[in-house]
Write an enzyme that holds these catalytic residues in place. Structure first.
Site, PDB file in Angstrom:
ATOM      1  N   HIS A  53      39.517  25.467  34.819  1.00 47.23           N
ATOM      2  CA  HIS A  53      39.259  26.613  35.477  1.00 47.23           C
ATOM      3  C   HIS A  53      39.780  26.712  36.921  1.00 47.23           C
ATOM      4  O   HIS A  53      40.540  25.695  37.320  1.00 47.23           O
ATOM      5  CB  HIS A  53      37.581  26.563  35.606  1.00 47.23           C
ATOM      6  CG  HIS A  53      37.174  25.282  36.367  1.00 47.23           C
ATOM      7  ND1 HIS A  53      36.712  24.172  35.734  1.00 47.23           N
ATOM      8  CD2 HIS A  53      37.153  25.164  37.647  1.00 47.23           C
ATOM      9  CE1 HIS A  53      36.568  23.375  36.533  1.00 47.23           C
ATOM     10  NE2 HIS A  53      36.605  23.696  37.870  1.00 47.23           N
ATOM     11  N   HIS A 140      45.161  27.548  43.088  1.00 45.73           N
ATOM     12  CA  HIS A 140      45.839  26.546  42.153  1.00 45.73           C
ATOM     13  C   HIS A 140      44.700  26.482  40.951  1.00 45.73           C
ATOM     14  O   HIS A 140      43.597  26.481  40.916  1.00 45.73           O
ATOM     15  CB  HIS A 140      46.196  25.399  42.722  1.00 45.73           C
ATOM     16  CG  HIS A 140      44.991  24.808  43.202  1.00 45.73           C
ATOM     17  ND1 HIS A 140      44.128  24.900  44.457  1.00 45.73           N
ATOM     18  CD2 HIS A 140      44.633  23.629  42.685  1.00 45.73           C
ATOM     19  CE1 HIS A 140      43.343  23.992  44.399  1.00 45.73           C
ATOM     20  NE2 HIS A 140      43.262  23.275  43.468  1.00 45.73           N
TER      21      HIS A 140
END
Length: 192
Positions: A53, A140
């Protein structure tokens, strides 16, 4: 626990973080990238593809009685989100290849919107007395955590040769996750 004849219930703590989920197609692509990088046999503990995630804020251990307040703040932010797409970028590491600690895939398109969302989360959690992050947020997707220097140079070469498909995924909702640590890795449970 008894204190001076009174029963005092100690509030339980849960390990928690706030994140956005990724589409099934993106998770499959990230799983493929991980499998390519694993061939380097580097000293990295890889994240299970179904657990990947985009973390916006790691909260640490949170009193259970604070969870409802966190969910309210998240709900308020969710009501303001205008859905947007992000796309996958290339493989990188934090802080650098001389001393890598985290292997990640960058976010290409949509990185600025993710940062704005993370900033909103940071402000909302600061109102609930969570400490502000010292480092600036960089959008990221964590693939793994470096556990040793074994084959790091080989991993760097693999990371330069692996091509990440620039797939899109839609971001429309923040999720509060409970993270339960187990010997086989963390188990994430959505709380909202």
């Amino acid at each position: 626990m008894t204190m001076l004849g009174y029963n005092v219930r100690m509030s339980e703590k849960i390990r928690a973080f706030i994140a956005v989920d990724l589409s099934k197609e993106v998770l499959e692509e990230l799983g493929r990238v991980e499998r390519e990088l694993e061939k380097s046999d580097a000293g990295v503990k890889w994240v299970r593809p179904d657990s990947i995630h985009v973390t916006l804020k790691f909260l640490g251990y949170v009193e259970e009685d604070k969870v409802e307040l966190i969910k309210e703040k998240i709900g308020s932010i969710n009501s303001q989100i205008v859905p947007f797409d992000i796309s996958l970028g290339s493989v990188g590491v934090f802080p650098n290849w001389r001393r890598p600690s985290v292997v990640w895939v960058g976010i290409e398109n949509g990185a600025e919107q993710v940062k704005l969302l993370a900033d909103k989360v940071e402000e909302a959690m600061n109102e609930l007395e969570f400490e502000k992050e010292a480092r600036e947020f960089k959008a990221h997707i964590t693939l793994g955590r470096v556990k040793s220097s074994k084959n790091i140079q080989k991993l760097e070469k693999f990371s330069q040769s692996v091509k990440v498909s620039p797939l899109n995924t839609n971001i429309s909702k923040l999720i509060l996750y409970k993270s339960t640590l187990t010997p086989k890795g963390s188990i994430y449970t959505s709380l909202n």
